[in-house]
Design an enzyme around this catalytic site. Structure first.
Site, PDB file in Angstrom:
ATOM      1  N   ASN A  98     -13.624   4.039  -5.215  1.00  0.00           N
ATOM      2  CA  ASN A  98     -12.997   4.168  -3.978  1.00  0.00           C
ATOM      3  C   ASN A  98     -12.573   5.539  -3.696  1.00  0.00           C
ATOM      4  OD1 ASN A  98      -9.933   4.110  -3.337  1.00  0.00           O
ATOM      5  ND2 ASN A  98     -10.456   2.949  -5.281  1.00  0.00           N
ATOM      6  N   CYS A 156      -1.168  11.329  -6.899  1.00  0.00           N
ATOM      7  CA  CYS A 156      -1.564  12.007  -6.174  1.00  0.00           C
ATOM      8  C   CYS A 156      -1.493  13.613  -6.111  1.00  0.00           C
ATOM      9  CB  CYS A 156      -0.858  11.311  -4.791  1.00  0.00           C
ATOM     10  SG  CYS A 156       1.037  11.868  -4.733  1.00  0.00           S
ATOM     11  N   GLY A 209      -5.249  -2.341 -14.565  1.00  0.00           N
ATOM     12  CA  GLY A 209      -6.526  -1.777 -14.828  1.00  0.00           C
ATOM     13  C   GLY A 209      -7.549  -2.778 -15.161  1.00  0.00           C
ATOM     14  N   LYS A 234       0.763  -1.079   0.219  1.00  0.00           N
ATOM     15  CA  LYS A 234      -0.124   0.110   0.006  1.00  0.00           C
ATOM     16  C   LYS A 234       0.849   1.202  -0.097  1.00  0.00           C
ATOM     17  CE  LYS A 234      -3.819   0.470   2.205  1.00  0.00           C
ATOM     18  NZ  LYS A 234      -4.851   0.242   1.679  1.00  0.00           N
ATOM     19  N   ASN A 285      -3.691   4.185 -12.876  1.00  0.00           N
ATOM     20  CA  ASN A 285      -4.292   4.187 -11.591  1.00  0.00           C
ATOM     21  C   ASN A 285      -6.087   4.245 -11.920  1.00  0.00           C
ATOM     22  OD1 ASN A 285      -4.795   4.791  -8.849  1.00  0.00           O
ATOM     23  ND2 ASN A 285      -2.927   5.888  -8.679  1.00  0.00           N
ATOM     24  N   THR A 310      -8.594  -5.079  -8.012  1.00  0.00           N
ATOM     25  CA  THR A 310      -9.971  -4.982  -7.462  1.00  0.00           C
ATOM     26  C   THR A 310     -10.374  -6.651  -7.541  1.00  0.00           C
ATOM     27  OG1 THR A 310     -10.308  -2.685  -8.178  1.00  0.00           O
ATOM     28  CG2 THR A 310     -12.166  -4.009  -8.162  1.00  0.00           C
ATOM     29  N   ASN A 336       3.892   6.678  -6.660  1.00  0.00           N
ATOM     30  CA  ASN A 336       2.626   7.112  -6.960  1.00  0.00           C
ATOM     31  C   ASN A 336       2.345   8.546  -7.094  1.00  0.00           C
ATOM     32  OD1 ASN A 336      -0.183   7.380  -7.059  1.00  0.00           O
ATOM     33  ND2 ASN A 336      -0.745   6.469  -4.922  1.00  0.00           N
TER      34      ASN A 336
END
Lengths: 315, 297
Positions: free
Chosen positions: A67, A127, A240, A43, A189, A263, A124
């Site tokens: 989410n 953000c 994805g 994470k 993402n 997911t 990442n």
């Protein structure tokens, strides 16, 4: 035996299947054998302690979910003390996802995490960048180049850069990341999305907007992986809506060197290992010795410039 | 459609001559085995219990059937009437029988997921994932415990009856519902030798003041060494107050919207008061059963 190994941005993975950041944690080892994975992706961690977003954080829609978890993070000391030692007992390489509000903070965090137990950094950069009015770094080529350049200078570890699908400049952003020294790109993402409750007339998510993931986004992100893979020379990791072996093969054909599954794990906890087994069977059926032969093997020899012109009309 | 591709790759033997660079397909751990499984199971019965609740019994594998009281499963509910539930639905364990390889659920039709469950008939398949979460801890040294539940919380408390009896612990159950005919689990608790006190809104017996009066009586009689509760914030507050006053321990099963069920996504966090500090905990992973005194109703 089929050779499932792939080389991704300075690392050799036993197979091309790994978790997508944010959908993986220690608890999944109750359902799958972690040693079978191509890599671990944690994470996203941040230097600051973050509680995450208000509830509700997830809403489902046909073929996927939206989410807005908000990157809850217990900070670096907790990560070094608890999370790192946990993964040390497993074979797959550990990729640590990081995020920060400024390019400089990104670099500090990468430097702090440059340790032998960590095999690669996944930045990442989808953000918000507080120096650019909260616009995500990866929305534009210039801000992407700036943050990746600082990251590159901060760590000798393989540097994977996770891009956002929400930009209209994806190939330019991908080029900028490569030019600034990225070793691989993760495309992509979640897609910015929203849902409204018809009982209350309120947004379904506490944070109003969130990111759409799941099978619903696959054709869009597949196209983006295809665009990026033929633009850059570094490996692209597809992420994805992958939930089956067929999805993973499609991404490889589009040019992905490896894939991340997210997911799908929420619905079938053994999705990743099922896909790994499926890839070996697919290669066997197609009489391929190596999975890497599938990478970028999409055939579109008939397409020429005039036929493709409508995809990106000249202004 | 047939796509011909020239995958002109060297044969396996060539690769081996190059120094044996072919790695194994995927290394496997020798000692690992799954303690959570997602598996298709066979529906044995799926009957109406009363106007609101249905009782589902499935035949499952060894891992699922080892579920403990307070644990839960994530059910992949069938799609009905154009509705497409994407995520699994968390469902408290109502009963587990390791010998007969069965697990049971008690559910109320409330949304797209449970509407899908309601169409299942004996012989149909259902994909269940579990057992999940941290269940109730039943100390065998306890002689008398109290179970307080309302609504669907009665289903969550149900497996306690059998487990307590096996420990030689006696149970007083205070069960609350809107109307007498909506009470569930009463027979189940009585069959295991529990005293059941039913309170309902329609009889005006379910208010917190009356529950507190009943609980104080049980405490005075020495029949309340621990609280086990689920399904009502108001009743949780009453028990927390009494637990503090009389220094009685307690456990509460909490609910929250979930996605993964395995602590991966941080969708189901709730606030808990741990030594004066408010902390987030994942209901699916750190719970669903928590120390009653740390729970914030």
């Amino acid at each position: 035996m089929i050779d499932l190994s792939v080389r991704v941005g300075g690392l050799t993975l036993a197979n091309p299947v790994m978790p997508a950041s944010g959908t993986f944690a220690e608890g999944l080892d109750k359902a799958i054998d972690f040693n079978r994975l191509g890599a671990f992706v944690t994470k996203t961690i941040t230097r600051e302690l973050r509680a995450g977003n208000p509830l509700p954080r997830v809403v489902e829609r046909p073929g996927g979910l939206i989410n807005s978890i908000g990157i809850p993070s217990k900070g670096v000391p907790y990560f070094l003390e608890h999370t790192l030692p946990y993964y040390a007992s497993y074979q797959p390489p550990l990729v640590v996802s990081i995020s920060a509000p400024t390019a400089e903070d990104f670099a500090h965090l990468a430097a702090e995490l440059t340790r032998p137990e960590i095999s690669a950094i996944e930045a990442n950069i989808s953000c918000p960048n507080i120096e650019e009015d909260g616009k995500a770094f990866a929305m534009r080529a210039a801000s992407t180049e700036a943050v990746v350049r600082q990251l590159r200078a901060a760590t000798p570890l393989p540097l994977w850069v996770k891009l956002t699908p929400n930009t209209g400049d994806l190939p330019e952003v991908a080029n900028a990341a490569e030019a600034a020294g990225a070793d691989a790109l993760v495309v992509a993402n979640t897609i910015l999305a929203m849902a409204i409750d018809l009982q209350t007339f309120k947004p379904c998510l506490g944070n109003v907007m969130g990111g759409l993931s799941g099978p619903a986004v696959k054709p869009i992100v597949l196209r983006q992986v295809y665009q990026c893979a033929r633009t850059v020379g570094i490996p692209v990791i597809g992420c994805g809506g992958i939930s089956t072996t067929e999805d993973a093969v499609e991404y490889l054909l589009a040019g992905a060197t490896a894939v991340q599954v997210g997911t799908a794990t929420f619905v079938q906890p053994a999705a990743m290992t099922t896909i790994i087994d499926g890839l070996a069977k697919f290669c066997e059926r197609r009489e391929l010795d190596r999975i890497s032969d599938l990478i970028g093997a999409v055939i579109n020899e008939e397409a020429d410039e005039p036929e493709l012109a409508w995809v990106a009309p000249r202004s | 459609m047939s796509v011909q591709t020239d995958f002109s790759s060297p044969a396996m033997s060539d690769l081996t001559e190059l120094g044996g660079i072919v790695p194994s397909v995927s290394p496997q751990s020798e000692s690992w085995s799954a303690s959570v499984v997602a598996e298709p199971v066979e529906v044995l019965t799926n009957d109406e219990v009363n106007k609101e609740y249905r009782h589902l019994v499935v035949r499952c594998g060894e891992v699922s059937a080892s579920a403990a009281p307070g644990q839960f499963f994530q059910l992949l509910c069938p799609q009905t009437g154009g509705e497409q539930p994407f995520l699994r639905r968390p469902m408290s364990l109502y009963g587990a029988d390791p010998e007969r390889r069965q697990v049971e659920f008690l559910y109320k039709i409330a949304g797209a997921g449970t509407r899908g469950l309601a169409v299942l008939r004996a012989g149909d398949q259902l994909d269940i994932m579990g057992p999940l979460g941290v269940g109730f801890k039943l100390d065998p040294a306890l002689r008398h415990i109290v179970a307080v539940g309302r609504g669907a919380g009665l289903a969550t408390l149900a497996p306690l009856a059998k487990a307590a009896k096996a420990n030689g612990t006696s149970v007083t159950a205070i069960f609350s519902a809107r109307r007498p005919e909506l009470l569930v689990s009463v027979d189940l608790f009585q069959r295991q030798g529990a005293d059941v006190i039913a309170v309902t809104d329609s009889e005006s017996t379910s208010g917190p003041a009356n529950i507190e009066r009943i609980l104080r009586g049980l405490i005075a009689d020495g029949r309340c060494e621990a609280f086990f509760t689920c399904g009502s914030s108001r009743l949780l507050r009453v028990q927390q107050r009494l637990a503090r006053e009389f220094d009685i321990s307690g456990q509460v099963a909490m609910e929250q919207q979930m996605a993964c069920g395995l602590g991966l996504c941080f969708c189901c966090v709730r606030d808990f008061n741990v030594g004066g500090e408010i902390v987030h905990r994942r209901v699916c992973w750190d719970g669903p059963v928590f120390d009653m005194m740390e729970a914030l109703p």
